[in-house]
Design a protein around this motif. Structure first.
Motif, PDB file in Angstrom:
ATOM      1  N   ILE A  68       5.214   6.834 -22.802  1.00  9.29           N
ATOM      2  CA  ILE A  68       4.879   8.229 -23.105  1.00  9.29           C
ATOM      3  C   ILE A  68       4.942   9.044 -21.807  1.00  9.29           C
ATOM      4  O   ILE A  68       5.542  10.111 -21.748  1.00  9.29           O
ATOM      5  CB  ILE A  68       3.471   8.345 -23.741  1.00  9.29           C
ATOM      6  CG1 ILE A  68       3.496   7.798 -25.167  1.00  9.29           C
ATOM      7  CG2 ILE A  68       2.985   9.801 -23.748  1.00  9.29           C
ATOM      8  CD1 ILE A  68       2.127   7.695 -25.820  1.00  9.29           C
ATOM      9  N   GLY A  69       4.344   8.487 -20.746  1.00  8.60           N
ATOM     10  CA  GLY A  69       4.391   9.145 -19.439  1.00  8.60           C
ATOM     11  C   GLY A  69       5.818   9.384 -18.984  1.00  8.60           C
ATOM     12  O   GLY A  69       6.159  10.475 -18.513  1.00  8.60           O
ATOM     13  N   ASP A  70       6.668   8.357 -19.137  1.00 11.61           N
ATOM     14  CA  ASP A  70       8.071   8.502 -18.738  1.00 11.61           C
ATOM     15  C   ASP A  70       8.746   9.614 -19.520  1.00 11.61           C
ATOM     16  O   ASP A  70       9.457  10.452 -18.958  1.00 11.61           O
ATOM     17  CB  ASP A  70       8.838   7.187 -18.992  1.00 11.61           C
ATOM     18  CG  ASP A  70       8.515   6.147 -17.936  1.00 11.61           C
ATOM     19  OD1 ASP A  70       8.028   6.539 -16.868  1.00 11.61           O
ATOM     20  OD2 ASP A  70       8.747   4.956 -18.184  1.00 11.61           O
ATOM     21  N   PHE A  71       8.503   9.589 -20.829  1.00  9.71           N
ATOM     22  CA  PHE A  71       9.142  10.592 -21.669  1.00  9.71           C
ATOM     23  C   PHE A  71       8.706  12.001 -21.265  1.00  9.71           C
ATOM     24  O   PHE A  71       9.525  12.919 -21.202  1.00  9.71           O
ATOM     25  CB  PHE A  71       8.823  10.333 -23.143  1.00  9.71           C
ATOM     26  CG  PHE A  71       9.325  11.409 -24.029  1.00  9.71           C
ATOM     27  CD1 PHE A  71      10.678  11.501 -24.301  1.00  9.71           C
ATOM     28  CD2 PHE A  71       8.474  12.384 -24.525  1.00  9.71           C
ATOM     29  CE1 PHE A  71      11.167  12.531 -25.070  1.00  9.71           C
ATOM     30  CE2 PHE A  71       8.955  13.414 -25.291  1.00  9.71           C
ATOM     31  CZ  PHE A  71      10.310  13.491 -25.568  1.00  9.71           C
ATOM     32  N   VAL A  72       7.414  12.150 -20.962  1.00 15.77           N
ATOM     33  CA  VAL A  72       6.908  13.459 -20.534  1.00 15.77           C
ATOM     34  C   VAL A  72       7.641  13.918 -19.279  1.00 15.77           C
ATOM     35  O   VAL A  72       8.037  15.078 -19.163  1.00 15.77           O
ATOM     36  CB  VAL A  72       5.383  13.410 -20.293  1.00 15.77           C
ATOM     37  CG1 VAL A  72       4.907  14.651 -19.560  1.00 15.77           C
ATOM     38  CG2 VAL A  72       4.646  13.268 -21.605  1.00 15.77           C
ATOM     39  N   SER A  73       7.883  12.986 -18.349  1.00 13.47           N
ATOM     40  CA  SER A  73       8.558  13.431 -17.127  1.00 13.47           C
ATOM     41  C   SER A  73      10.023  13.800 -17.385  1.00 13.47           C
ATOM     42  O   SER A  73      10.561  14.681 -16.723  1.00 13.47           O
ATOM     43  CB  SER A  73       8.426  12.403 -16.003  1.00 13.47           C
ATOM     44  OG  SER A  73       8.998  11.201 -16.377  1.00 13.47           O
ATOM     45  N   PHE A  74      10.678  13.161 -18.364  1.00 15.07           N
ATOM     46  CA  PHE A  74      12.055  13.569 -18.701  1.00 15.07           C
ATOM     47  C   PHE A  74      12.061  15.000 -19.223  1.00 15.07           C
ATOM     48  O   PHE A  74      12.857  15.840 -18.780  1.00 15.07           O
ATOM     49  CB  PHE A  74      12.677  12.666 -19.790  1.00 15.07           C
ATOM     50  CG  PHE A  74      12.710  11.207 -19.437  1.00 15.07           C
ATOM     51  CD1 PHE A  74      12.758  10.795 -18.115  1.00 15.07           C
ATOM     52  CD2 PHE A  74      12.692  10.240 -20.434  1.00 15.07           C
ATOM     53  CE1 PHE A  74      12.785   9.448 -17.801  1.00 15.07           C
ATOM     54  CE2 PHE A  74      12.723   8.895 -20.125  1.00 15.07           C
ATOM     55  CZ  PHE A  74      12.766   8.497 -18.813  1.00 15.07           C
ATOM     56  N   ALA A  75      11.178  15.258 -20.193  1.00 13.70           N
ATOM     57  CA  ALA A  75      11.141  16.590 -20.805  1.00 13.70           C
ATOM     58  C   ALA A  75      10.723  17.632 -19.777  1.00 13.70           C
ATOM     59  O   ALA A  75      11.299  18.725 -19.709  1.00 13.70           O
ATOM     60  CB  ALA A  75      10.193  16.590 -22.002  1.00 13.70           C
ATOM     61  N   ALA A  76       9.716  17.265 -18.931  1.00 13.92           N
ATOM     62  CA  ALA A  76       9.245  18.211 -17.921  1.00 13.92           C
ATOM     63  C   ALA A  76      10.334  18.493 -16.898  1.00 13.92           C
ATOM     64  O   ALA A  76      10.447  19.612 -16.400  1.00 13.92           O
ATOM     65  CB  ALA A  76       7.998  17.662 -17.239  1.00 13.92           C
ATOM     66  N   ALA A  77      11.152  17.489 -16.593  1.00  9.85           N
ATOM     67  CA  ALA A  77      12.240  17.683 -15.632  1.00  9.85           C
ATOM     68  C   ALA A  77      13.192  18.766 -16.141  1.00  9.85           C
ATOM     69  O   ALA A  77      13.535  19.703 -15.415  1.00  9.85           O
ATOM     70  CB  ALA A  77      12.990  16.372 -15.403  1.00  9.85           C
ATOM     71  N   ALA A  78      13.601  18.652 -17.399  1.00  6.31           N
ATOM     72  CA  ALA A  78      14.523  19.634 -17.967  1.00  6.31           C
ATOM     73  C   ALA A  78      13.894  21.031 -17.978  1.00  6.31           C
ATOM     74  O   ALA A  78      14.534  22.015 -17.599  1.00  6.31           O
ATOM     75  CB  ALA A  78      14.921  19.218 -19.380  1.00  6.31           C
ATOM     76  N   LEU A  79      12.613  21.083 -18.384  1.00 12.17           N
ATOM     77  CA  LEU A  79      11.925  22.370 -18.479  1.00 12.17           C
ATOM     78  C   LEU A  79      11.737  23.036 -17.119  1.00 12.17           C
ATOM     79  O   LEU A  79      12.058  24.209 -16.935  1.00 12.17           O
ATOM     80  CB  LEU A  79      10.549  22.153 -19.101  1.00 12.17           C
ATOM     81  CG  LEU A  79      10.390  22.601 -20.552  1.00 12.17           C
ATOM     82  CD1 LEU A  79       9.064  22.130 -21.113  1.00 12.17           C
ATOM     83  CD2 LEU A  79      10.522  24.112 -20.646  1.00 12.17           C
ATOM     84  N   THR A  80      11.223  22.269 -16.147  1.00 11.64           N
ATOM     85  CA  THR A  80      10.931  22.879 -14.850  1.00 11.64           C
ATOM     86  C   THR A  80      12.211  23.323 -14.145  1.00 11.64           C
ATOM     87  O   THR A  80      12.223  24.370 -13.508  1.00 11.64           O
ATOM     88  CB  THR A  80      10.165  21.910 -13.927  1.00 11.64           C
ATOM     89  OG1 THR A  80      10.837  20.665 -13.902  1.00 11.64           O
ATOM     90  CG2 THR A  80       8.735  21.710 -14.388  1.00 11.64           C
ATOM     91  N   VAL A  81      13.286  22.537 -14.263  1.00 13.59           N
ATOM     92  CA  VAL A  81      14.531  22.937 -13.607  1.00 13.59           C
ATOM     93  C   VAL A  81      15.028  24.248 -14.216  1.00 13.59           C
ATOM     94  O   VAL A  81      15.490  25.143 -13.509  1.00 13.59           O
ATOM     95  CB  VAL A  81      15.599  21.819 -13.706  1.00 13.59           C
ATOM     96  CG1 VAL A  81      16.956  22.333 -13.262  1.00 13.59           C
ATOM     97  CG2 VAL A  81      15.192  20.627 -12.862  1.00 13.59           C
TER      98      VAL A  81
END
Lengths: 171, 200
Positions: free
Chosen positions: A153-166
């Motif tokens: 779940i943590g990993d998935f959050v960082s994938f989605a957050a990566a796309a969003l923050t960029v």
């Protein structure tokens, strides 16, 4: 580079501090190092299992197959399709995801949208399966409970957050 | 909630192997798959040899840091954070020392030091664990913390970006902080919620 200073400085600082506090630094080091050897022996069986499974996964073309399946889901979260293979490999294999990261940088360019998202993912994730295997294997825990789903779940959050923050910061 | 009590690792390991076999049939890469089994075995031994060196080194260095009282200084510095994440460890000095050294190594980006230090923390947590076969709540939180990348400077990524010709290799640093921070928070929250569900 500053980064190359950190480890030698840290070791030297610990040794100097030990000398100041009148610790027999070398004896002390050897005593601790012996415990390291015991840990590796208990790790060999579990790591063999993990490394073989990862090698099979890489060699079978399974990653590409899984990538095709997951692409539509990834685009829902704004994750560019070039980066999906990195998302699949990053929890599984450290060296594998580094290779893919490099090829994304080469193909899309480091300052493109997929290149930046890949950079954030590579910087914000750790090899989850390896950490779980090593940490629990070293103390002989068999029932790991909810660790893996929670870590994923943590990993998935960082994938989605990566796309969003960029998207926020750069576009 | 029986299904989360069974170790997930068994299923995932079996899934990876069976999935690999099926995809090798589909993509026609059975030969590569077959040879990967053997190279995988020797890769594991190679990995253990590499780990042997760094485990001995960092266990040795840690032993000096512990005997000299340096660990306790780090632990004091990080104590508020550790008490917040691990409320049950408030009076467990040894475990807190080891956890704070692992956090320090992670933050400084000393990946190969963080693992041996983390294993040391796991040994301490196992000593406090009532059921030696099953992971305690503290262990789960600690491992999930280590699967999120806590680091101040993503130096490997920056180096690779620079090599690829990025205009500003470090310009992604805020995004990395936010992403790994969010993933850490969500991971820890998930462990706490799952822990509560399993008690019922």
């Amino acid at each position: 580079m500053l980064a190359s200073f950190i480890i030698p400085f840290f070791i030297a600082a610990v040794v100097v501090y030990g000398m100041v506090k009148k610790v027999n630094v070398f004896d002390c080091f050897a005593e601790g190092a012996r415990q390291g050897a015991d840990i590796v022996i208990s790790l060999l069986p579990v790591l063999t299992g993990l490394v073989i499974a990862v090698a099979m996964f890489n060699a079978s073309g399974g990653a590409e197959l899984l990538e095709k399946l997951l692409r539509p889901a990834a685009s829902l979260f704004g994750i560019p399709s070039e980066v999906v293979s990195l998302c699949i490999l990053s929890p599984v294999s450290g060296s594998g995801s580094l290779t893919i990261f490099e090829s994304i940088l080469k193909e899309c360019g480091p300052d493109s949208f997929p290149g930046r998202v890949a950079s954030v993912i590579a910087g914000a994730t750790e090899t989850t399966f390896y950490a779980v295997t090593v940490y629990f294997g070293s103390v002989g825990i068999k029932k790991t409970g909810a660790v893996l789903p929670c870590a994923l779940i943590g990993d998935f959050v960082s994938f989605a957050a990566a796309a969003l923050t960029v998207k926020w910061f750069f576009y | 909630m029986l299904f989360i009590k069974v170790s997930m690792i068994n299923y995932i390991w079996a899934f990876i192997i069976v999935f690999s076999f099926i995809s090798a049939v589909i993509t026609g890469s059975m030969q590569e798959l077959s040879s990967s089994v053997f190279s995988g075995g020797s890769d594991a031994v190679e990995l253990c040899l590499k780990l042997l060196g760094s485990l001995c080194l960092w266990n040795g260095v840690m032993n000096i840091a512990e005997k000299s009282g340096l660990c306790e200084k780090f632990a004091k510095l990080l104590s508020p954070v550790i008490n917040f994440i691990f409320p049950k460890l408030k009076n467990e000095k040894a475990a807190k020392n080891a956890i704070s050294m692992n956090i320090t190594a992670n933050l400084l980006g000393m990946g190969n030091a963080a693992t041996p230090l983390g294993i040391k923390a796991m040994k301490n947590l196992q000593g406090l664990n009532s059921n030696k076969e099953a992971a305690s709540q503290e262990m789960m939180t600690f491992v999930v913390m280590n699967t999120a990348a806590l680091r101040i400077i993503p130096s490997t990524v920056a180096a690779l970006r620079e090599a690829a010709g990025a205009a500003e290799p470090m310009d992604i640093i805020f995004c990395v902080w936010i992403s790994s921070g969010l993933s850490l928070l969500c991971g820890i929250a998930a462990v706490k919620i799952m822990g509560r569900l399993m008690k019922k």
